[in-house]
Enzyme design. Structure first.
Site, PDB file in Angstrom:
ATOM      1  CE1 TYR A  56      20.007 -16.987   3.495  1.00 29.07           C
ATOM      2  CE2 TYR A  56      19.742 -14.572   3.592  1.00 29.07           C
ATOM      3  CZ  TYR A  56      20.404 -15.693   3.536  1.00 29.07           C
ATOM      4  OH  TYR A  56      21.937 -15.308   3.620  1.00 29.07           O
ATOM      5  N   PRO A 202      29.015 -11.860  11.290  1.00 25.29           N
ATOM      6  CG  PRO A 202      28.131  -9.765  11.282  1.00 25.29           C
ATOM      7  CD  PRO A 202      27.967 -11.033  10.844  1.00 25.29           C
ATOM      8  CB  ALA A 204      30.494 -15.835  16.173  1.00 25.57           C
ATOM      9  N   GLY A 206      25.915 -14.552  17.244  1.00 26.24           N
ATOM     10  CA  GLY A 206      25.573 -14.024  18.605  1.00 26.24           C
ATOM     11  C   GLY A 206      26.644 -14.596  19.526  1.00 26.24           C
ATOM     12  CG  LEU A 208      32.136 -12.866  18.398  1.00 28.26           C
ATOM     13  CD1 LEU A 208      32.789 -12.456  17.102  1.00 28.26           C
ATOM     14  CD2 LEU A 208      33.309 -13.288  19.274  1.00 28.26           C
ATOM     15  N   GLY A 210      27.448 -11.277  23.680  1.00 28.94           N
ATOM     16  CA  GLY A 210      27.155 -11.694  24.944  1.00 28.94           C
ATOM     17  C   GLY A 210      28.189 -11.321  25.804  1.00 28.94           C
TER      18      GLY A 210
HETATM   19  N1  NAP Z   1      26.003 -15.706   2.100  1.00 27.78           N
HETATM   20  C1  NAP Z   1      25.795 -16.703   2.835  1.00 27.78           C
HETATM   21  O1  NAP Z   1      26.096 -17.932   2.647  1.00 27.78           O
HETATM   22  C2  NAP Z   1      25.278 -16.379   4.163  1.00 27.78           C
HETATM   23  C3  NAP Z   1      25.507 -17.491   5.265  1.00 27.78           C
HETATM   24  C4  NAP Z   1      24.982 -17.168   6.661  1.00 27.78           C
HETATM   25  C5  NAP Z   1      24.089 -15.893   6.780  1.00 27.78           C
HETATM   26  N2  NAP Z   1      24.194 -15.026   5.933  1.00 27.78           N
HETATM   27  C6  NAP Z   1      23.684 -13.708   6.344  1.00 27.78           C
HETATM   28  O2  NAP Z   1      24.300 -13.230   7.406  1.00 27.78           O
HETATM   29  C7  NAP Z   1      23.205 -12.572   8.126  1.00 27.78           C
HETATM   30  C8  NAP Z   1      24.036 -13.029   9.592  1.00 27.78           C
HETATM   31  O3  NAP Z   1      24.189 -14.200  10.139  1.00 27.78           O
HETATM   32  P1  NAP Z   1      23.368 -14.469  11.615  1.00 27.78           P
HETATM   33  O4  NAP Z   1      22.195 -13.740  11.816  1.00 27.78           O
HETATM   34  O5  NAP Z   1      23.058 -15.861  11.344  1.00 27.78           O
HETATM   35  O6  NAP Z   1      24.666 -14.378  12.566  1.00 27.78           O
HETATM   36  P2  NAP Z   1      25.272 -13.246  13.210  1.00 27.78           P
HETATM   37  O7  NAP Z   1      25.089 -11.724  12.469  1.00 27.78           O
HETATM   38  O8  NAP Z   1      26.685 -13.460  13.480  1.00 27.78           O
HETATM   39  O9  NAP Z   1      24.351 -13.194  14.449  1.00 27.78           O
HETATM   40  C9  NAP Z   1      22.914 -12.963  14.873  1.00 27.78           C
HETATM   41  C10 NAP Z   1      22.588 -13.480  16.074  1.00 27.78           C
HETATM   42  O10 NAP Z   1      23.050 -12.528  17.079  1.00 27.78           O
HETATM   43  C11 NAP Z   1      22.156 -11.965  17.899  1.00 27.78           C
HETATM   44  N3  NAP Z   1      22.590 -10.501  17.930  1.00 27.78           N
HETATM   45  C12 NAP Z   1      22.278  -9.358  17.009  1.00 27.78           C
HETATM   46  N4  NAP Z   1      22.735  -8.368  17.475  1.00 27.78           N
HETATM   47  C13 NAP Z   1      22.904  -8.513  18.795  1.00 27.78           C
HETATM   48  C14 NAP Z   1      23.078  -7.748  19.929  1.00 27.78           C
HETATM   49  N5  NAP Z   1      23.493  -6.502  19.646  1.00 27.78           N
HETATM   50  N6  NAP Z   1      23.112  -8.162  21.057  1.00 27.78           N
HETATM   51  C15 NAP Z   1      22.983  -9.456  21.373  1.00 27.78           C
HETATM   52  N7  NAP Z   1      22.724 -10.210  20.348  1.00 27.78           N
HETATM   53  C16 NAP Z   1      22.570  -9.907  19.010  1.00 27.78           C
HETATM   54  C17 NAP Z   1      20.895 -12.123  17.049  1.00 27.78           C
HETATM   55  O11 NAP Z   1      19.626 -12.233  17.571  1.00 27.78           O
HETATM   56  P3  NAP Z   1      18.268 -11.683  17.217  1.00 27.78           P
HETATM   57  O12 NAP Z   1      18.204 -12.449  16.007  1.00 27.78           O
HETATM   58  O13 NAP Z   1      17.242 -12.303  18.269  1.00 27.78           O
HETATM   59  O14 NAP Z   1      18.129 -10.365  17.349  1.00 27.78           O
HETATM   60  C18 NAP Z   1      21.114 -13.760  16.468  1.00 27.78           C
HETATM   61  O15 NAP Z   1      20.936 -14.586  17.313  1.00 27.78           O
HETATM   62  C19 NAP Z   1      22.251 -13.693   7.913  1.00 27.78           C
HETATM   63  O16 NAP Z   1      20.970 -12.996   8.382  1.00 27.78           O
HETATM   64  C20 NAP Z   1      22.497 -13.739   6.286  1.00 27.78           C
HETATM   65  O17 NAP Z   1      21.565 -12.680   5.898  1.00 27.78           O
HETATM   66  C21 NAP Z   1      24.759 -15.333   4.682  1.00 27.78           C
END
Ligand code: NAP
Length: 292
Positions: A56, A202, A204, A206, A208, A210
């Site tokens: 990362y 979880p 998607a 972001g 999911l 909005g």
């Molecule tokens: N093991 C793997 O291969 C793998 C692959 C991908 C991801 N991951 C892990 O999973 C984590 C999560 O993935 P992700 O961050 O890409 O996707 P995500 O958790 O599905 O979504 C994060 C996005 O949603 C926004 N968000 C979060 N909480 C919110 C809320 N309460 N209201 C409105 N918007 C919200 C965040 O904005 P802000 O950032 O602006 O707060 C960000 O843009 C990564 O950080 C990583 O640690 C692991």
């Protein structure tokens, strides 16, 4: 500091906050200052399960997490990951990568160390042996895999069991918008083996989180409408409804929403303050039938 509900990390005996935080996006910003505020807000709310990885931001996420740990001083549960690549798949490579992660994090051991993905043609036994060595060396307390299919995780669990080490977790893509773990055998294997299913993306990414009106029409529209309806009934947010659906789906599931803004992190942990009714769970289940 609030105490949040905990979930068992498989059969390791350890427990972690039922909602963690993904820190991949922490490394995206030109200005790192908001990261510490987000970190403190999360730990204040009992969300100290921090997911990072050596890849990362090419190590930047781990360095930022390490800075936060040092500045804040409170205990947290830290997970990081080994990224195998061509000619970088052996136990020796895994241990060298772990040393690098510990140096960037500035801690003597990680709580959970994963193999980030099953590199094609690499020997799964070698990964398991590397993970076992990480535990035996004291540099990782628990070990897991990420993006492994059901058969691959069973094979790694079997090999680790020869060293009396339980496979702690499989971190995979899972959300209301991506329900593959329910049909590809991974959720079933997590239940059978008693392994935590750590759910990444979880929300998607972001999509999911909005309100429906803000999003362009797509196959997730019905899901967003259903989430908004449930959220309204609980004076909650759609993201909390999406996280609560995952938590209600199975006790092995531990979502790790990414949040780089403090108010997003706090809102997500607010999901732990309320629960879906059976009818709401079923309504969200039905709304995602087209994406199942
Ligand atoms: N093991 C793997 O291969 C793998 C692959 C991908 C991801 N991951 C892990 O999973 C984590 C999560 O993935 P992700 O961050 O890409 O996707 P995500 O958790 O599905 O979504 C994060 C996005 O949603 C926004 N968000 C979060 N909480 C919110 C809320 N309460 N209201 C409105 N918007 C919200 C965040 O904005 P802000 O950032 O602006 O707060 C960000 O843009 C990564 O950080 C990583 O640690 C692991």
């Amino acid at each position: 500091m609030q105490s949040a509900p905990l979930r068992p990390l498989g059969k390791t005996g350890a427990e972690v906050p039922a909602i963690g935080v993904g820190t991949n996006r922490w490394s995206y910003g030109a200005n790192d200052a908001p990261v510490f505020e987000t970190y403190q807000t999360l730990v204040d709310a009992g969300g100290g399960f921090i997911d990072t990885a050596e890849v990362y931001g090419f190590g930047k996420s781990e360095r930022l997490v390490g800075d936060c740990i040092r500045k804040d001083g409170r205990p947290v549960f830290v997970a990081s990951k080994f990224a195998p690549f061509v000619a970088r798949t052996s136990p020796r490579h895994l241990m060298a990568a772990l040393e690098g992660s510990l140096a960037r994090l500035g801690i003597p051991s990680v709580d959970l160390y994963y193999v980030h993905f099953p590199f094609p043609f690499a020997d799964l036994g070698g990964f398991a042996d590397g993970l076992a060595e990480a535990v035996k060396s004291g540099k990782a307390k628990h070990v897991g895999v990420s993006n492994f299919n059901a058969d691959q995780m069973r094979r790694v669990a079997d090999r680790l069991s020869r060293s009396n080490i339980p496979l702690a977790a499989n971190e995979v893509h899972y959300s209301l918008a991506h329900r593959n773990p329910e049909t590809n055998g991974v959720l079933e294997a997590c239940r059978d083996l008693d392994v935590a299913l750590v759910a990444y993306f979880p929300l998607a990414s972001g999509r999911l989180a909005g309100p429906p009106a803000d999003a362009k029409q797509d196959k997730l529209d019905a899901v967003r409408r259903a989430l908004a309806e449930v959220a309204q009934a609980h004076q909650a947010t759609p993201s909390q409804a999406a996280l609560n659906w995952l938590l209600a789906r199975d006790p092995h599931v531990i979502p790790i929403p990414g949040a780089s803004k403090a108010h997003h992190g706090k809102a997500n942990l607010g999901a732990l303050d309320w629960r879906l009714t059976d009818e709401e769970f079923a309504a969200l289940d039905a709304a995602t039938a087209p994406v199942k």
